[in-house]
Design a protein around this motif. Structure first.
Motif, mmCIF file in Angstrom:
data_model
loop_
_atom_site.group_PDB
_atom_site.id
_atom_site.type_symbol
_atom_site.label_atom_id
_atom_site.label_comp_id
_atom_site.label_asym_id
_atom_site.label_seq_id
_atom_site.Cartn_x
_atom_site.Cartn_y
_atom_site.Cartn_z
ATOM 1 N N ILE A 38 0.834 -1.212 0.000
ATOM 2 C CA ILE A 38 0.000 0.000 0.000
ATOM 3 C C ILE A 38 0.860 1.250 0.000
ATOM 4 O O ILE A 38 0.572 2.229 -0.711
ATOM 5 N N LEU A 39 1.940 1.251 0.784
ATOM 6 C CA LEU A 39 2.808 2.425 0.797
ATOM 7 C C LEU A 39 3.485 2.609 -0.557
ATOM 8 O O LEU A 39 3.687 3.748 -1.014
ATOM 9 N N ALA A 40 3.828 1.512 -1.227
ATOM 10 C CA ALA A 40 4.418 1.600 -2.561
ATOM 11 C C ALA A 40 3.432 2.208 -3.554
ATOM 12 O O ALA A 40 3.800 3.054 -4.386
ATOM 13 N N LEU A 113 9.419 -5.591 2.169
ATOM 14 C CA LEU A 113 10.192 -5.675 0.930
ATOM 15 C C LEU A 113 9.424 -6.429 -0.142
ATOM 16 O O LEU A 113 9.349 -5.996 -1.300
ATOM 17 N N ALA A 114 8.812 -7.547 0.239
ATOM 18 C CA ALA A 114 8.048 -8.344 -0.736
ATOM 19 C C ALA A 114 6.865 -7.558 -1.280
ATOM 20 O O ALA A 114 6.591 -7.568 -2.496
ATOM 21 N N GLY A 115 6.150 -6.853 -0.416
ATOM 22 C CA GLY A 115 5.007 -6.061 -0.863
ATOM 23 C C GLY A 115 5.424 -4.923 -1.775
ATOM 24 O O GLY A 115 4.785 -4.662 -2.803
ATOM 25 N N ALA A 116 6.508 -4.237 -1.416
ATOM 26 C CA ALA A 116 6.976 -3.111 -2.214
ATOM 27 C C ALA A 116 7.460 -3.560 -3.584
ATOM 28 O O ALA A 116 7.184 -2.906 -4.608
ATOM 29 N N VAL A 121 7.050 -4.138 -9.577
ATOM 30 C CA VAL A 121 6.936 -4.909 -10.820
ATOM 31 C C VAL A 121 5.654 -4.530 -11.566
ATOM 32 O O VAL A 121 5.655 -4.303 -12.788
ATOM 33 N N MET A 122 4.551 -4.443 -10.831
ATOM 34 C CA MET A 122 3.275 -4.096 -11.458
ATOM 35 C C MET A 122 3.336 -2.722 -12.122
ATOM 36 O O MET A 122 2.877 -2.546 -13.263
ATOM 37 N N TYR A 204 7.453 15.682 1.650
ATOM 38 C CA TYR A 204 7.804 16.891 0.894
ATOM 39 C C TYR A 204 9.267 17.271 1.095
ATOM 40 O O TYR A 204 9.918 17.767 0.169
ATOM 41 N N MET A 205 9.800 17.011 2.279
ATOM 42 C CA MET A 205 11.182 17.365 2.568
ATOM 43 C C MET A 205 12.186 16.384 1.965
ATOM 44 O O MET A 205 13.394 16.605 2.031
ATOM 45 N N GLY A 206 11.711 15.300 1.395
ATOM 46 C CA GLY A 206 12.606 14.353 0.743
ATOM 47 C C GLY A 206 13.431 13.525 1.707
ATOM 48 O O GLY A 206 14.531 13.082 1.370
ATOM 49 N N PHE A 207 12.898 13.275 2.910
ATOM 50 C CA PHE A 207 13.605 12.439 3.863
ATOM 51 C C PHE A 207 13.572 10.981 3.409
ATOM 52 O O PHE A 207 12.749 10.602 2.569
ATOM 53 N N GLU A 208 14.462 10.168 3.966
ATOM 54 C CA GLU A 208 14.635 8.791 3.492
ATOM 55 C C GLU A 208 13.853 7.786 4.345
ATOM 56 O O GLU A 208 14.131 7.624 5.534
ATOM 57 N N HIS A 209 12.895 7.132 3.726
ATOM 58 C CA HIS A 209 12.060 6.124 4.383
ATOM 59 C C HIS A 209 12.431 4.758 3.827
ATOM 60 O O HIS A 209 12.311 4.507 2.624
ATOM 61 N N SER A 210 12.872 3.851 4.684
ATOM 62 C CA SER A 210 13.383 2.562 4.222
ATOM 63 C C SER A 210 12.364 1.776 3.404
ATOM 64 O O SER A 210 12.740 1.098 2.438
ATOM 65 N N VAL A 211 11.080 1.860 3.749
ATOM 66 C CA VAL A 211 10.075 1.064 3.022
ATOM 67 C C VAL A 211 9.699 1.726 1.706
ATOM 68 O O VAL A 211 9.553 1.050 0.685
ATOM 69 N N VAL A 212 9.547 3.040 1.689
ATOM 70 C CA VAL A 212 9.302 3.738 0.419
ATOM 71 C C VAL A 212 10.436 3.439 -0.556
ATOM 72 O O VAL A 212 10.215 3.199 -1.747
ATOM 73 N N ASN A 213 11.668 3.405 -0.025
ATOM 74 C CA ASN A 213 12.817 3.125 -0.881
ATOM 75 C C ASN A 213 12.821 1.703 -1.421
ATOM 76 O O ASN A 213 13.390 1.436 -2.480
ATOM 77 N N MET A 214 12.177 0.783 -0.695
ATOM 78 C CA MET A 214 12.061 -0.593 -1.187
ATOM 79 C C MET A 214 11.229 -0.653 -2.459
ATOM 80 O O MET A 214 11.315 -1.615 -3.226
#
Length: 282
Positions: A38-40, A113-116, A121-122, A204-214
């Motif tokens: 969902i976050l992806a 990681l699997a969800g992201a 891929v989709m 908006y600030m462009g901070f690094e989120h480990s799951v978004v990055n996945m």
């Protein structure tokens, strides 16, 4: 009232950490998988809006819809368990120890990681008509994001690594504040408003989120980004995860625990000779 006072939601934070630490493997992985997916989708949504409108603020304003959905559905992000589960360990809840903590973090990482990657891929299939054409404009931007946040950091060496780490710290300061904000209210509207504000700031600030990055970096690799898996893991995911842990615990978890769950003793009221409060105390 729908608002819970700090000592009340601080207790809910510890209870939530205990529940997550002791959750079955099946439920932990399923909830983490759905949270990552969902976050992806929300990240893809925000990037699409930014490209189509040319206004990053609009994408950031709407990105929190994914975060709100996944937490209202009871799913778990790695950034959230980084903050909550250690509180149950610190509070000496039965059955919660370092082994169960690390087990929870590991399972949530795998599920997120699997969800992201599933959504990556989709979306890559959509952006390239099943890899038969060049990526569309949104796909090209995803590739660019991956490059700037991997080889872009690498160009600065240790300073780039530090920047990635600090962005991870600031990210989970905001994201974990959003997790806690959902516990401050018993109404859906209150939870959504509470979560929306800090998530808007982080994105908006462009901070690094480990799951978004996945999602962002596997997408970038599939869509022509000029960086490697090693670049992503070393220059982004590793410092980001460490930063997320530090930010969530230091500025949210341990802070709220120390001042609301385990408060210090109140100072005695200064009294004058006649037993009344002295003027210096007012």
């Amino acid at each position: 009232m729908s608002y819970l006072h700090p000592p009340e939601f601080a207790t809910k934070m510890i209870d939530a950490g205990e529940s997550k630490a002791l959750m079955s493997t099946r439920d932990t992985v399923i909830r983490a998988y759905m949270a990552g997916a969902i976050l992806a989708l929300a990240a893809a949504f925000a990037v699409t809006i930014t490209v189509q409108t040319g206004q990053p603020l609009v994408g950031a304003l709407l990105f929190p819809v994914g975060f709100c959905m996944l937490y209202l559905l009871g799913f778990d992000l790695l950034t959230g368990v980084f903050t909550l589960v250690p509180l149950a360990w610190l509070d000496k809840r039965p059955g919660v120890n370092m082994k169960t903590l690390l087990r929870n973090w590991g399972l949530v990482f795998v599920g997120n990681l699997a969800g992201a990657i599933t959504v990556a891929v989709m979306m890559a299939v959509i952006f390239t008509f099943a890899f038969t054409t060049e990526p569309n404009e949104v796909g090209q931007m995803l590739g660019t994001i991956g490059e700037s946040r991997t080889v872009g950091y690498a160009e600065h060496g240790a300073a780039g690594m530090l920047a990635s780490f600090i962005r991870g710290v600031l990210c989970n300061w905001m994201v974990s504040t959003g997790v806690v904000a959902a516990m401050m209210s018993t109404s859906v509207s209150g939870k959504v408003i509470g979560m929306w504000m800090p998530i808007l700031v982080f994105f908006y600030m462009g901070f690094e989120h480990s799951v978004v990055n996945m999602f962002l970096f596997p997408s970038g690799l599939m869509l022509g980004g000029h960086f490697s898996i090693g670049d992503y893991l070393f220059w982004n995911e590793l410092p980001t995860i460490i930063g997320n842990i530090v930010g969530g615990l230091t500025f949210v978890g341990f802070t709220l625990y120390a001042t609301h769950a385990k408060t210090g003793e109140s100072r005695p009221i200064p009294q004058g000779a006649n037993g009344k409060v002295s003027a210096s105390a007012t």
